[in-house]
Design an enzyme around this catalytic site. Structure first.
Site, short mmCIF file in Angstrom:
data_model
loop_
_atom_site.label_atom_id
_atom_site.label_comp_id
_atom_site.label_asym_id
_atom_site.label_seq_id
_atom_site.Cartn_x
_atom_site.Cartn_y
_atom_site.Cartn_z
N ALA A 1 3.89 -5.67 -11.83
CA ALA A 1 2.92 -6.74 -12.06
C ALA A 1 1.85 -6.34 -13.08
CB ALA A 1 2.27 -7.13 -10.73
N ALA B 1 2.90 -0.86 -5.18
CA ALA B 1 1.94 -0.93 -4.06
C ALA B 1 0.53 -1.00 -4.62
CB ALA B 1 2.07 0.32 -3.18
N THR C 1 3.85 6.91 2.27
CA THR C 1 2.85 7.98 2.23
C THR C 1 2.74 8.70 3.57
OG1 THR C 1 0.45 8.27 2.14
CG2 THR C 1 1.19 6.09 2.69
N ASP C 2 2.23 9.93 3.54
CA ASP C 2 2.00 10.65 4.80
C ASP C 2 0.79 10.06 5.54
OD1 ASP C 2 -0.01 11.53 3.06
OD2 ASP C 2 0.26 13.66 3.49
N GLU C 3 0.02 9.19 4.85
CA GLU C 3 -1.19 8.65 5.48
C GLU C 3 -0.86 7.74 6.66
OE1 GLU C 3 -4.36 7.49 2.82
OE2 GLU C 3 -3.51 8.69 1.22
N TYR D 1 -5.20 0.62 3.76
CA TYR D 1 -4.09 1.06 2.91
C TYR D 1 -2.95 1.61 3.76
CZ TYR D 1 -1.31 4.34 0.11
OH TYR D 1 -0.27 5.05 -0.45
N SER D 2 -3.28 2.61 4.61
CA SER D 2 -2.19 3.26 5.35
C SER D 2 -1.58 2.31 6.37
CB SER D 2 -2.67 4.56 6.00
OG SER D 2 -3.80 4.35 6.79
N LYS E 1 0.91 0.22 4.45
CA LYS E 1 2.12 1.00 4.13
C LYS E 1 2.94 1.19 5.41
CE LYS E 1 3.28 2.62 0.80
NZ LYS E 1 4.11 2.05 -0.31
N ASN F 1 -0.20 13.96 -1.01
CA ASN F 1 -0.95 13.58 -2.22
C ASN F 1 -0.29 14.11 -3.49
OD1 ASN F 1 -2.93 12.86 -0.27
ND2 ASN F 1 -4.49 13.10 -1.85
N1 LIG Z 1 -0.38 8.62 -5.26
C1 LIG Z 1 -0.03 9.32 -4.21
O1 LIG Z 1 -0.56 10.42 -3.99
C2 LIG Z 1 1.04 8.82 -3.26
C3 LIG Z 1 1.48 9.67 -2.24
C4 LIG Z 1 2.51 9.21 -1.39
C5 LIG Z 1 3.05 7.97 -1.57
N2 LIG Z 1 2.58 7.16 -2.55
C6 LIG Z 1 3.23 5.84 -2.73
O2 LIG Z 1 3.92 5.88 -3.96
C7 LIG Z 1 3.92 4.59 -4.56
C8 LIG Z 1 3.37 4.67 -5.97
O3 LIG Z 1 2.03 5.18 -5.92
P1 LIG Z 1 1.20 5.41 -7.25
O4 LIG Z 1 0.19 6.46 -6.96
O5 LIG Z 1 2.11 5.56 -8.40
O6 LIG Z 1 0.45 4.02 -7.36
P2 LIG Z 1 -0.21 3.33 -8.63
O7 LIG Z 1 -1.34 2.55 -8.07
O8 LIG Z 1 -0.46 4.30 -9.71
O9 LIG Z 1 0.92 2.34 -9.16
C9 LIG Z 1 1.31 1.19 -8.47
C10 LIG Z 1 2.13 0.34 -9.41
O10 LIG Z 1 2.56 -0.82 -8.68
C11 LIG Z 1 2.31 -1.97 -9.48
N3 LIG Z 1 2.09 -3.11 -8.59
C12 LIG Z 1 1.05 -3.34 -7.77
N4 LIG Z 1 1.21 -4.51 -7.11
C13 LIG Z 1 2.40 -5.02 -7.53
C14 LIG Z 1 3.14 -6.18 -7.21
N5 LIG Z 1 2.68 -7.09 -6.34
N6 LIG Z 1 4.32 -6.38 -7.82
C15 LIG Z 1 4.81 -5.49 -8.73
N7 LIG Z 1 4.14 -4.38 -9.07
C16 LIG Z 1 2.96 -4.15 -8.48
C17 LIG Z 1 1.10 -1.63 -10.31
O11 LIG Z 1 0.98 -2.44 -11.46
C18 LIG Z 1 1.36 -0.17 -10.63
O12 LIG Z 1 2.15 -0.04 -11.77
C19 LIG Z 1 3.09 3.71 -3.63
O13 LIG Z 1 3.99 2.97 -2.82
C20 LIG Z 1 2.27 4.67 -2.81
O14 LIG Z 1 1.99 4.14 -1.54
C21 LIG Z 1 1.58 7.56 -3.41
#
Ligand SMILES: NC(=O)c1ccc[n+]([C@@H]2O[C@H](COP(=O)([O-])OP(=O)(O)OC[C@H]3O[C@@H](n4cnc5c(N)ncnc54)[C@H](O)[C@@H]3O)[C@@H](O)[C@H]2O)c1
Length: 337
Positions: free
Chosen positions: A33, A80, A126-128, A151-152, A155, A180
């Site tokens: 998006a 997300a 996520t681990d959260e 958030y958690s 998820k 993380n």
């Molecule tokens: N960052 C971390 O440390 C971490 C750790 C564990 C798990 N995660 C999980 O990994 C995934 C990616 O995390 P991230 O850090 O890259 O997040 P981010 O916020 O950098 O990226 C999220 C992406 O999703 C897109 N997005 C948001 N809403 C949308 C929608 N409705 N439709 C389509 N696209 C949409 C955004 O444009 C963005 O490109 C998430 O599901 C997050 O929960 C993240």
């Protein structure tokens, strides 16, 4: 060669995954998006080799049409809302994307009549979702869900939908829960890129509470390799947790960033960056400690980490941000606009 539909592929972790799989020769369609956290800039080097569809995972008609047209072997659902602070200030988008969006993606795939028998869907989480740990113990796949932030919780709801779709419909879904992440192209709202960009622009380095909250840090490339292993070697209905074996207090991470910057990019006045650290009022419901036991991923998937030393990975990450100041400007300007 695999056809992979990657949602959230213009974000931090999704874009790393896209880079890895393009290099491996897979065919990719990214559905994103392009929220404030998603950027074409994150895909600049591979944009000509992939298809990018700008749209939401909550749009059922769009998602169904992409399954029909692209016919993926694999879906990786990274999309997300991902920032805890935003979820506290304004939870609604988290409910839409992380719950309704996940439902939309899995239900449209379940209804997809031509879904191949080898099809797999990976729900990236996520681990959260496991809540917080005291001074000992680690999260593992059977650990009870006890999410503490909007958030958690959102998820966790997505993960529970995944679980139910497997048990009720035998929908071939695999869930991953990771600690993380750090590495290139992380939006400068999360701890590490925020501290690097603030330090370089002479701003305060805000640390929540006493800075003693502990996180386990994994390099984003290791997480993405784990996600692909889960997709290809994992068993539908199973969960795999990934960690970086690098538990650090937040304050220690920020002090290490200052030490590295003092060495690789000294301030013009030659003073250390460390006095820029300021302690700010703690985040409500701030989880104390996260840690991961990823033995299952190791033994069942053959998961190994390329980045064994957090401080070395952190230095490489800092050097990436130093070499890509135009990237930081472009992505932060979008939020301001
Ligand atoms: N960052 C971390 O440390 C971490 C750790 C564990 C798990 N995660 C999980 O990994 C995934 C990616 O995390 P991230 O850090 O890259 O997040 P981010 O916020 O950098 O990226 C999220 C992406 O999703 C897109 N997005 C948001 N809403 C949308 C929608 N409705 N439709 C389509 N696209 C949409 C955004 O444009 C963005 O490109 C998430 O599901 C997050 O929960 C993240």
């Amino acid at each position: 060669m695999t056809k992979i539909l990657v949602t959230g592929g213009a974000g931090f972790i999704g874009s790393c995954f896209v880079h890895q799989r393009v290099a491996a020769g897979d065919t990719l369609l990214v559905l994103d998006a392009l929220t404030y956290a998603g950027h074409k800039e994150n895909l600049a080097e591979v944009l000509s080799k992939i298809e990018l569809v700008v749209g939401s995972i909550t749009d059922g008609a769009l998602v169904a049409s992409l399954y029909e047209k692209f016919q993926p072997d694999l879906v990786i659902n990274f999309a997300a809302e991902s920032h805890v602070d935003n979820s506290i200030a304004s939870p609604s988008a988290f409910i839409d994307t992380n719950i309704i969006g996940t439902y939309t993606m899995i239900e449209a795939a379940r209804q997809w009549k031509k879904r191949p028998s080898h099809f797999r869907f990976v729900q990236v989480s996520t681990d959260e979702v496991y809540g917080e740990l005291g001074t000992s113990g680690k999260f593992y796949e059977g650990y009870p869900y006890q999410p503490n932030s909007p958030y958690s919780a959102s998820k966790a709801a997505g993960d529970l939908l995944a679980r139910a779709w497997f048990h009720t419909y035998q929908f071939p879904i695999i869930t991953t829960n990771c600690s993380n992440n750090y590495g290139p192209r992380q939006y400068p709202e999360k701890l590490i890129p925020l501290m690097i960009t603030n330090a370089l622009s002479g701003k305060p380095l805000p640390v929540y509470g006493d800075g003693k909250n502990i996180r386990d840090w994994i390099h984003v490339e290791d997480h993405c390799s784990g996600v692909f292993l889960a997709a290809t070697n994992g068993t539908p209905g199973e969960t795999y947790v990934f960690g970086g074996h690098s538990e650090r207090k937040n304050l220690d991470v920020v002090q290490e960033i200052c030490r590295i910057l003092d060495r690789v990019k000294p301030r013009t006045d030659k003073h250390s960056y460390a006095p820029q650290i300021t302690f700010v009022k703690d985040r409500p419901g701030h989880d104390q400690r996260y840690a991961i036991d990823d033995s299952k991923a190791k033994y069942k998937l053959g998961y190994t980490r390329k980045y064994q030393n957090f401080e070395e990975g952190l230095e490489a990450t800092i050097k990436w941000y130093l070499a890509n100041t135009a990237w930081a400007q472009a992505v932060t300007q979008k939020k301001a606009a």
